[in-house]
Design a protein around this motif. Structure first.
Motif, PDB file in Angstrom:
ATOM      1  N   UNK A  14      55.811  85.015  35.984  1.00 55.18           N
ATOM      2  CA  UNK A  14      56.516  83.747  36.235  1.00 55.18           C
ATOM      3  C   UNK A  14      56.331  83.233  37.655  1.00 55.18           C
ATOM      4  N   UNK A  15      56.481  84.099  38.652  1.00 57.43           N
ATOM      5  CA  UNK A  15      56.300  83.674  40.040  1.00 57.43           C
ATOM      6  C   UNK A  15      54.832  83.345  40.334  1.00 57.43           C
ATOM      7  N   UNK A  16      53.936  84.112  39.724  1.00 57.46           N
ATOM      8  CA  UNK A  16      52.498  83.922  39.921  1.00 57.46           C
ATOM      9  C   UNK A  16      52.060  82.527  39.475  1.00 57.46           C
ATOM     10  N   UNK A  17      52.427  82.136  38.245  1.00 53.02           N
ATOM     11  CA  UNK A  17      52.000  80.828  37.739  1.00 53.02           C
ATOM     12  C   UNK A  17      52.768  79.699  38.420  1.00 53.02           C
ATOM     13  N   UNK A  18      54.024  79.955  38.790  1.00 57.36           N
ATOM     14  CA  UNK A  18      54.790  78.928  39.507  1.00 57.36           C
ATOM     15  C   UNK A  18      54.136  78.621  40.853  1.00 57.36           C
ATOM     16  N   UNK A  65      51.023  74.926  44.154  1.00 56.20           N
ATOM     17  CA  UNK A  65      49.959  74.736  45.134  1.00 56.20           C
ATOM     18  C   UNK A  65      48.921  73.718  44.681  1.00 56.20           C
ATOM     19  N   UNK A  66      48.690  73.634  43.372  1.00 55.50           N
ATOM     20  CA  UNK A  66      47.570  72.831  42.877  1.00 55.50           C
ATOM     21  C   UNK A  66      47.976  71.662  41.992  1.00 55.50           C
ATOM     22  N   UNK A  67      49.180  71.726  41.421  1.00 56.63           N
ATOM     23  CA  UNK A  67      49.573  70.726  40.441  1.00 56.63           C
ATOM     24  C   UNK A  67      48.950  70.957  39.071  1.00 56.63           C
ATOM     25  N   UNK A  68      48.201  72.048  38.919  1.00 51.57           N
ATOM     26  CA  UNK A  68      47.509  72.345  37.662  1.00 51.57           C
ATOM     27  C   UNK A  68      48.400  73.171  36.740  1.00 51.57           C
ATOM     28  N   UNK A  69      48.432  72.866  35.431  1.00 56.71           N
ATOM     29  CA  UNK A  69      49.190  73.673  34.481  1.00 56.71           C
ATOM     30  C   UNK A  69      48.470  74.970  34.161  1.00 56.71           C
ATOM     31  N   UNK A  70      49.212  75.954  33.678  1.00 54.34           N
ATOM     32  CA  UNK A  70      48.613  77.231  33.270  1.00 54.34           C
ATOM     33  C   UNK A  70      48.874  77.548  31.799  1.00 54.34           C
ATOM     34  N   UNK A  89      52.947  84.354  26.969  1.00 51.96           N
ATOM     35  CA  UNK A  89      51.529  84.046  26.776  1.00 51.96           C
ATOM     36  C   UNK A  89      51.112  83.039  27.835  1.00 51.96           C
ATOM     37  N   UNK A  90      49.794  82.942  28.035  1.00 53.14           N
ATOM     38  CA  UNK A  90      49.252  81.995  29.004  1.00 53.14           C
ATOM     39  C   UNK A  90      47.916  81.519  28.450  1.00 53.14           C
ATOM     40  N   UNK A  91      47.505  80.320  28.841  1.00 58.91           N
ATOM     41  CA  UNK A  91      46.237  79.769  28.380  1.00 58.91           C
ATOM     42  C   UNK A  91      45.152  80.167  29.385  1.00 58.91           C
ATOM     43  N   UNK A  92      44.234  81.062  29.035  1.00 61.72           N
ATOM     44  CA  UNK A  92      43.246  81.549  30.003  1.00 61.72           C
ATOM     45  C   UNK A  92      42.364  80.448  30.587  1.00 61.72           C
ATOM     46  N   UNK A  93      42.066  79.424  29.808  1.00 65.24           N
ATOM     47  CA  UNK A  93      41.218  78.348  30.323  1.00 65.24           C
ATOM     48  C   UNK A  93      41.952  77.550  31.398  1.00 65.24           C
ATOM     49  N   UNK A  94      43.211  77.223  31.148  1.00 70.48           N
ATOM     50  CA  UNK A  94      43.996  76.506  32.152  1.00 70.48           C
ATOM     51  C   UNK A  94      44.240  77.389  33.375  1.00 70.48           C
ATOM     52  N   UNK A  95      44.513  78.681  33.133  1.00 70.67           N
ATOM     53  CA  UNK A  95      44.760  79.608  34.241  1.00 70.67           C
ATOM     54  C   UNK A  95      43.542  79.707  35.152  1.00 70.67           C
ATOM     55  N   UNK A 101      40.784  78.590  40.296  1.00 70.25           N
ATOM     56  CA  UNK A 101      39.660  78.049  41.055  1.00 70.25           C
ATOM     57  C   UNK A 101      40.127  76.951  42.010  1.00 70.25           C
ATOM     58  N   UNK A 102      41.029  76.099  41.524  1.00 68.94           N
ATOM     59  CA  UNK A 102      41.556  75.039  42.389  1.00 68.94           C
ATOM     60  C   UNK A 102      42.315  75.630  43.570  1.00 68.94           C
ATOM     61  N   UNK A 103      43.111  76.662  43.312  1.00 68.49           N
ATOM     62  CA  UNK A 103      43.882  77.295  44.392  1.00 68.49           C
ATOM     63  C   UNK A 103      42.962  77.988  45.383  1.00 68.49           C
ATOM     64  N   UNK A 104      41.898  78.622  44.876  1.00 71.22           N
ATOM     65  CA  UNK A 104      40.953  79.306  45.769  1.00 71.22           C
ATOM     66  C   UNK A 104      40.272  78.307  46.703  1.00 71.22           C
ATOM     67  N   UNK A 105      39.792  77.216  46.130  1.00 66.76           N
ATOM     68  CA  UNK A 105      39.127  76.201  46.963  1.00 66.76           C
ATOM     69  C   UNK A 105      40.099  75.608  47.973  1.00 66.76           C
ATOM     70  N   UNK A 106      41.334  75.386  47.525  1.00 64.58           N
ATOM     71  CA  UNK A 106      42.345  74.824  48.415  1.00 64.58           C
ATOM     72  C   UNK A 106      42.646  75.766  49.578  1.00 64.58           C
ATOM     73  N   UNK A 107      42.512  77.076  49.328  1.00 65.97           N
ATOM     74  CA  UNK A 107      42.764  78.077  50.373  1.00 65.97           C
ATOM     75  C   UNK A 107      41.554  78.297  51.277  1.00 65.97           C
TER      76      UNK A 107
END
Length: 334
Positions: A18-22, A27-32, A96-102, A107-113
């Motif tokens: 929960x904290x990880x995806x939040x 950070x990115x505005x992207x859903x998971x 559950x989580x959507x691997x494609x969205x995750x 990737x967006x968070x990595x580039x942002x960092x």
């Protein structure tokens, strides 16, 4: 029963999710696609119900309880289940989580960092003075680094440049997965977009199948497990088996549109557990062999590996998953 350490690692990762995806979304505005609405595991016949009872006992022995449901209670929880379902287990703290969205969010968070993402394969580990110090890429580019993390999935053992005895023991294990989506007719008829409200895992005549609803309305059905090397062809038999077992549990899938069939390769180790931590080659760190649990183990793997890179300390969580376990005598491992 031999996977208690892996179960513990998975529980630790689930608790982080929960904290990880939040953090990712903030950070990115992207859903998971993260959903914490639990999992219902159901049995189709009396023999399957006996298997499910063993699973409940095993979970109890691991200190994780499940709510046992009658056939009527299963259908109350999931009205689209077939009336023949005999009973089930409700695991309310599962998710559950959507691997494609995750992946897109990561990737967006990595580039942002400030991470430099190079979209091509690494073909060889570079070494200097007996230490890993970078990688050669497919176009011949050489990237230097103080540390190299080998996380190439089933291809981790195929990367060139590794001295004898350093390559991780990983093999490809094929898995076929289907995606269905609702049609205008099913939506107009009032059939729920994803058919089920939560992940449903089923045992049908001894075979396992899962159905995972996505926020988009798609329904994911999986997954086969085939020891066929690096073959990624979708087969008629694989599709038929998944549809057969999924339809047995949730007959309504036959009204959905067939959206996609794909085959991927899981990185399997001899004991089905990941390989985490330093390799025999100084400067090289292994994070591979996650088999069927790669998405689940993402947060805890990241924490374990990042902690080691920062401190060079072997953490307690890393010890059961060292690559050295495959080089010890069998009696010692036992």
């Amino acid at each position: 029963y031999a996977e208690r350490a892996l179960f513990t690692l998975a529980q630790q990762s689930l608790e982080r999710y929960p904290d990880f995806v939040a953090e990712l979304t903030a950070a990115t505005g992207e859903p998971t696609g993260f959903r914490d609405d639990g999992t219902l595991q159901v049995a189709y016949d009396h023999d399957d119900l006996a298997i499910l009872a063993e699973i409940a006992i095993l979970r109890d022995s691991f200190g994780v309880t499940s709510q046992r449901l009658s056939a009527r209670e299963c259908r109350a929880a999931e009205p689209m289940l077939d009336p023949s379902v005999r009973g089930g287990l409700l695991v309310t703290d599962d998710a559950s989580v959507d691997p494609r969205l995750l992946t897109a969010a990561l990737l967006a968070a990595a580039r942002q960092a400030g991470v430099d993402v190079i979209p091509q394969a690494a073909t060889q580990i570079l070494t200097a003075a007996g230490r890993a110090d970078g990688a050669a890429l497919a176009d011949g580019t050489r990237v230097q680094a103080a540390w190299v993390v080998l996380a190439a999935g089933w291809q981790s053992a195929l990367i060139g440049g590794l001295p004898d005895g350093v390559a991780p023991r990983v093999r490809p294990v094929k898995g076929q997965i289907l995606r269905l989506r609702p049609t205008p007719a099913t939506l107009q008829a009032g059939i729920p977009a994803g058919l089920v409200a939560r992940t449903v895992r089923g045992i049908v005549h001894g075979f396992t199948v899962y159905l995972v609803p996505r926020d988009s309305g798609e329904l994911v059905i999986g997954a086969t497990q085939e020891e066929l090397g690096s073959d990624t062809r979708v087969t008629a038999g694989g599709v038929w088996e998944l549809l057969r077992d999924a339809r047995t549990l949730v007959p309504g899938i036959t009204e959905f549109e067939f959206a996609e069939a794909v085959a991927g390769l899981r990185p399997g180790t001899p004991d089905n557990a990941p390989i985490l931590g330093p390799a025999r080659l100084p400067g090289l760190v292994l994070a591979t062999g996650h088999f069927r649990s790669g998405v689940l183990l993402t947060p805890v793997t990241a924490d374990i590996i990042a902690d080691y890179l920062a401190s060079e300390r072997i953490s307690e969580g890393m010890v059961p998953f060292s690559a050295e376990r495959f080089s010890r005598p069998e009696r010692t491992r036992s």
